[in-house]
Design a protein around this motif. Structure first.
Motif, PDB file in Angstrom:
ATOM      1  N   GLU A 131       0.831  -1.211   0.000  1.00 58.48           N
ATOM      2  CA  GLU A 131       0.000   0.000   0.000  1.00 58.48           C
ATOM      3  C   GLU A 131       0.863   1.257   0.000  1.00 58.48           C
ATOM      4  O   GLU A 131       0.565   2.234  -0.700  1.00 58.48           O
ATOM      5  CB  GLU A 131      -0.931  -0.017   1.219  1.00 58.48           C
ATOM      6  N   LEU A 132       1.945   1.234   0.772  1.00 58.36           N
ATOM      7  CA  LEU A 132       2.846   2.394   0.834  1.00 58.36           C
ATOM      8  C   LEU A 132       3.461   2.681  -0.531  1.00 58.36           C
ATOM      9  O   LEU A 132       3.518   3.833  -0.967  1.00 58.36           O
ATOM     10  CB  LEU A 132       3.947   2.151   1.873  1.00 58.36           C
ATOM     11  N   ILE A 133       3.901   1.648  -1.213  1.00 58.75           N
ATOM     12  CA  ILE A 133       4.501   1.825  -2.544  1.00 58.75           C
ATOM     13  C   ILE A 133       3.480   2.419  -3.510  1.00 58.75           C
ATOM     14  O   ILE A 133       3.789   3.352  -4.257  1.00 58.75           O
ATOM     15  CB  ILE A 133       5.081   0.490  -3.059  1.00 58.75           C
ATOM     16  N   GLU A 134       2.256   1.903  -3.501  1.00 65.47           N
ATOM     17  CA  GLU A 134       1.226   2.429  -4.398  1.00 65.47           C
ATOM     18  C   GLU A 134       0.905   3.894  -4.089  1.00 65.47           C
ATOM     19  O   GLU A 134       0.743   4.708  -4.992  1.00 65.47           O
ATOM     20  CB  GLU A 134      -0.037   1.573  -4.342  1.00 65.47           C
ATOM     21  N   ARG A 135       0.819   4.229  -2.819  1.00 69.62           N
ATOM     22  CA  ARG A 135       0.530   5.621  -2.448  1.00 69.62           C
ATOM     23  C   ARG A 135       1.694   6.544  -2.782  1.00 69.62           C
ATOM     24  O   ARG A 135       1.478   7.697  -3.150  1.00 69.62           O
ATOM     25  CB  ARG A 135       0.161   5.709  -0.973  1.00 69.62           C
ATOM     26  N   ALA A 136       2.905   6.045  -2.669  1.00 63.94           N
ATOM     27  CA  ALA A 136       4.069   6.855  -3.042  1.00 63.94           C
ATOM     28  C   ALA A 136       4.060   7.133  -4.542  1.00 63.94           C
ATOM     29  O   ALA A 136       4.323   8.260  -4.974  1.00 63.94           O
ATOM     30  CB  ALA A 136       5.360   6.165  -2.618  1.00 63.94           C
ATOM     31  N   ARG A 137       3.723   6.127  -5.336  1.00 67.71           N
ATOM     32  CA  ARG A 137       3.602   6.318  -6.793  1.00 67.71           C
ATOM     33  C   ARG A 137       2.533   7.361  -7.095  1.00 67.71           C
ATOM     34  O   ARG A 137       2.733   8.265  -7.902  1.00 67.71           O
ATOM     35  CB  ARG A 137       3.218   5.008  -7.473  1.00 67.71           C
ATOM     36  N   ALA A 138       1.382   7.207  -6.448  1.00 71.21           N
ATOM     37  CA  ALA A 138       0.264   8.128  -6.680  1.00 71.21           C
ATOM     38  C   ALA A 138       0.619   9.553  -6.279  1.00 71.21           C
ATOM     39  O   ALA A 138       0.087  10.510  -6.853  1.00 71.21           O
ATOM     40  CB  ALA A 138      -0.978   7.657  -5.911  1.00 71.21           C
ATOM     41  N   ALA A 139       1.526   9.704  -5.329  1.00 72.38           N
ATOM     42  CA  ALA A 139       1.968  11.039  -4.888  1.00 72.38           C
ATOM     43  C   ALA A 139       3.025  11.631  -5.823  1.00 72.38           C
ATOM     44  O   ALA A 139       3.500  12.737  -5.588  1.00 72.38           O
ATOM     45  CB  ALA A 139       2.510  10.966  -3.465  1.00 72.38           C
ATOM     46  N   GLY A 140       3.394  10.890  -6.881  1.00 74.73           N
ATOM     47  CA  GLY A 140       4.367  11.400  -7.846  1.00 74.73           C
ATOM     48  C   GLY A 140       5.814  11.167  -7.451  1.00 74.73           C
ATOM     49  O   GLY A 140       6.731  11.724  -8.071  1.00 74.73           O
ATOM     50  N   LEU A 141       6.055  10.341  -6.468  1.00 73.20           N
ATOM     51  CA  LEU A 141       7.429  10.047  -6.051  1.00 73.20           C
ATOM     52  C   LEU A 141       8.043   9.053  -7.026  1.00 73.20           C
ATOM     53  O   LEU A 141       7.340   8.228  -7.611  1.00 73.20           O
ATOM     54  CB  LEU A 141       7.433   9.531  -4.616  1.00 73.20           C
ATOM     55  N   LYS A 142       9.354   9.121  -7.209  1.00 71.98           N
ATOM     56  CA  LYS A 142       9.996   8.325  -8.257  1.00 71.98           C
ATOM     57  C   LYS A 142      10.960   7.257  -7.742  1.00 71.98           C
ATOM     58  O   LYS A 142      11.131   6.230  -8.381  1.00 71.98           O
ATOM     59  CB  LYS A 142      10.756   9.244  -9.236  1.00 71.98           C
ATOM     60  N   GLU A 143      11.615   7.498  -6.618  1.00 70.69           N
ATOM     61  CA  GLU A 143      12.600   6.550  -6.093  1.00 70.69           C
ATOM     62  C   GLU A 143      12.365   6.346  -4.602  1.00 70.69           C
ATOM     63  O   GLU A 143      12.064   7.303  -3.882  1.00 70.69           O
ATOM     64  CB  GLU A 143      14.033   7.049  -6.323  1.00 70.69           C
ATOM     65  N   MET A 144      12.504   5.091  -4.159  1.00 67.09           N
ATOM     66  CA  MET A 144      12.357   4.785  -2.744  1.00 67.09           C
ATOM     67  C   MET A 144      13.636   4.126  -2.260  1.00 67.09           C
ATOM     68  O   MET A 144      14.148   3.203  -2.895  1.00 67.09           O
ATOM     69  CB  MET A 144      11.154   3.870  -2.509  1.00 67.09           C
ATOM     70  N   ILE A 145      14.136   4.615  -1.149  1.00 64.32           N
ATOM     71  CA  ILE A 145      15.373   4.131  -0.540  1.00 64.32           C
ATOM     72  C   ILE A 145      15.030   3.463   0.784  1.00 64.32           C
ATOM     73  O   ILE A 145      14.169   3.943   1.524  1.00 64.32           O
ATOM     74  CB  ILE A 145      16.347   5.307  -0.257  1.00 64.32           C
ATOM     75  N   ALA A 146      15.724   2.385   1.085  1.00 61.09           N
ATOM     76  CA  ALA A 146      15.630   1.742   2.397  1.00 61.09           C
ATOM     77  C   ALA A 146      17.017   1.737   3.006  1.00 61.09           C
ATOM     78  O   ALA A 146      17.995   1.394   2.337  1.00 61.09           O
ATOM     79  CB  ALA A 146      15.114   0.319   2.251  1.00 61.09           C
ATOM     80  N   VAL A 147      17.106   2.141   4.257  1.00 62.39           N
ATOM     81  CA  VAL A 147      18.354   2.085   5.012  1.00 62.39           C
ATOM     82  C   VAL A 147      18.102   1.069   6.118  1.00 62.39           C
ATOM     83  O   VAL A 147      17.314   1.318   7.032  1.00 62.39           O
ATOM     84  CB  VAL A 147      18.731   3.458   5.598  1.00 62.39           C
ATOM     85  N   ILE A 148      18.748  -0.089   6.002  1.00 64.16           N
ATOM     86  CA  ILE A 148      18.458  -1.219   6.872  1.00 64.16           C
ATOM     87  C   ILE A 148      19.704  -1.591   7.664  1.00 64.16           C
ATOM     88  O   ILE A 148      20.807  -1.683   7.099  1.00 64.16           O
ATOM     89  CB  ILE A 148      17.981  -2.419   6.027  1.00 64.16           C
ATOM     90  N   ALA A 149      19.527  -1.838   8.953  1.00 65.15           N
ATOM     91  CA  ALA A 149      20.642  -2.280   9.794  1.00 65.15           C
ATOM     92  C   ALA A 149      21.211  -3.582   9.236  1.00 65.15           C
ATOM     93  O   ALA A 149      20.461  -4.449   8.770  1.00 65.15           O
ATOM     94  CB  ALA A 149      20.180  -2.471  11.228  1.00 65.15           C
ATOM     95  N   ASP A 150      22.530  -3.708   9.277  1.00 64.94           N
ATOM     96  CA  ASP A 150      23.149  -4.914   8.712  1.00 64.94           C
ATOM     97  C   ASP A 150      23.135  -6.100   9.674  1.00 64.94           C
ATOM     98  O   ASP A 150      23.609  -7.175   9.336  1.00 64.94           O
ATOM     99  CB  ASP A 150      24.564  -4.625   8.224  1.00 64.94           C
ATOM    100  N   GLN A 151      22.577  -5.925  10.865  1.00 63.22           N
ATOM    101  CA  GLN A 151      22.446  -7.018  11.829  1.00 63.22           C
ATOM    102  C   GLN A 151      21.038  -7.001  12.405  1.00 63.22           C
ATOM    103  O   GLN A 151      20.526  -5.949  12.755  1.00 63.22           O
ATOM    104  CB  GLN A 151      23.444  -6.856  12.967  1.00 63.22           C
ATOM    105  N   GLY A 152      20.412  -8.162  12.471  1.00 56.58           N
ATOM    106  CA  GLY A 152      19.105  -8.268  13.089  1.00 56.58           C
ATOM    107  C   GLY A 152      17.940  -7.818  12.228  1.00 56.58           C
ATOM    108  O   GLY A 152      16.827  -7.698  12.725  1.00 56.58           O
ATOM    109  N   ALA A 153      18.157  -7.554  10.958  1.00 57.29           N
ATOM    110  CA  ALA A 153      17.077  -7.065  10.091  1.00 57.29           C
ATOM    111  C   ALA A 153      16.964  -7.903   8.811  1.00 57.29           C
ATOM    112  O   ALA A 153      16.600  -7.397   7.762  1.00 57.29           O
ATOM    113  CB  ALA A 153      17.304  -5.594   9.759  1.00 57.29           C
ATOM    114  N   GLU A 154      17.266  -9.188   8.917  1.00 56.89           N
ATOM    115  CA  GLU A 154      17.227 -10.063   7.749  1.00 56.89           C
ATOM    116  C   GLU A 154      15.824 -10.113   7.140  1.00 56.89           C
ATOM    117  O   GLU A 154      15.675 -10.123   5.919  1.00 56.89           O
ATOM    118  CB  GLU A 154      17.701 -11.473   8.121  1.00 56.89           C
TER     119      GLU A 154
END
Length: 192
Positions: A131-154
């Motif tokens: 749902e978040l991705i679809e709403r971001a598209r509808a808002a005209g956003l073009k790129e989505m970035i994720a910053v994920i911890a390299d431990q404990g976030a598999e």
């Protein structure tokens, strides 16, 4: 005769056993976040601050800080959604925020998804993310970035890969929490 064989022979055939009680379906509604949701949003987030390395925040986020963030995202037209149970309990939330403050980055956002502890492992994160991705598209956003911890976030990295995010880089030893050094994995998805 082995004990386990004895136990197997002593049990009733499947058709004569009592039926296991059916688990109630996990129900929720996805909707836009409201200011009244912020105390519950704060509690969900602060659980992760205190108990995990998925956020590098070390101090609980105040309600005032959440109100400021909510107003800022609302002013920018950024999606901020929540999942609510039929009884009105907030189960989780998802939002995007500007990747950087410079105007040239205005079409690029960073995502955040957090679930209450009782709502994990039931597919809610996947539903919120879609749902978040679809709403971001509808808002005209073009790129989505994720910053994920390299431990404990598999699980988070797998979820992002499942939605078409690609790893674009890593930064090692950029955070220090719970007496250990942590790095980040950067992932990106084009919303075009």
């Amino acid at each position: 005769m082995l004990e386990e064989e004895y136990q197997q022979r002593r049990s009733l055939p499947r058709h004569l056993r009592k039926a296991e009680p059916a688990e109630a379906p996990f129900e929720y509604t996805l909707r836009d976040a409201r200011a009244a949701d912020l105390p519950a949003v704060r509690e969900i987030y602060n659980h992760y601050v205190a108990n995990s390395m998925v956020t590098f925040d070390e101090e609980p986020m105040t309600l005032r800080a959440w109100k400021t963030k909510f107003a800022y995202l609302d002013r920018l037209g950024m999606p901020f959604i929540v999942a609510e149970s039929p009884s009105g309990q907030l189960l989780g939330y998802a939002l995007v925020s500007p990747w950087k403050q410079k105007r040239a980055y205005r079409f690029t956002v960073e995502n955040s998804i957090y679930l209450g502890p009782a709502a994990t492992g039931k597919g809610l994160g996947r539903a919120l993310f879609a749902e978040l991705i679809e709403r971001a598209r509808a808002a005209g956003l073009k790129e989505m970035i994720a910053v994920i911890a390299d431990q404990g976030a598999e699980a988070s990295m797998k979820l992002h890969r499942d939605f078409g995010f690609e790893e674009i880089g890593r930064m090692g030893r950029v955070g220090f929490k719970f007496d250990r050094w942590l790095g980040t994995v950067l992932m990106q998805k084009s919303l075009k």
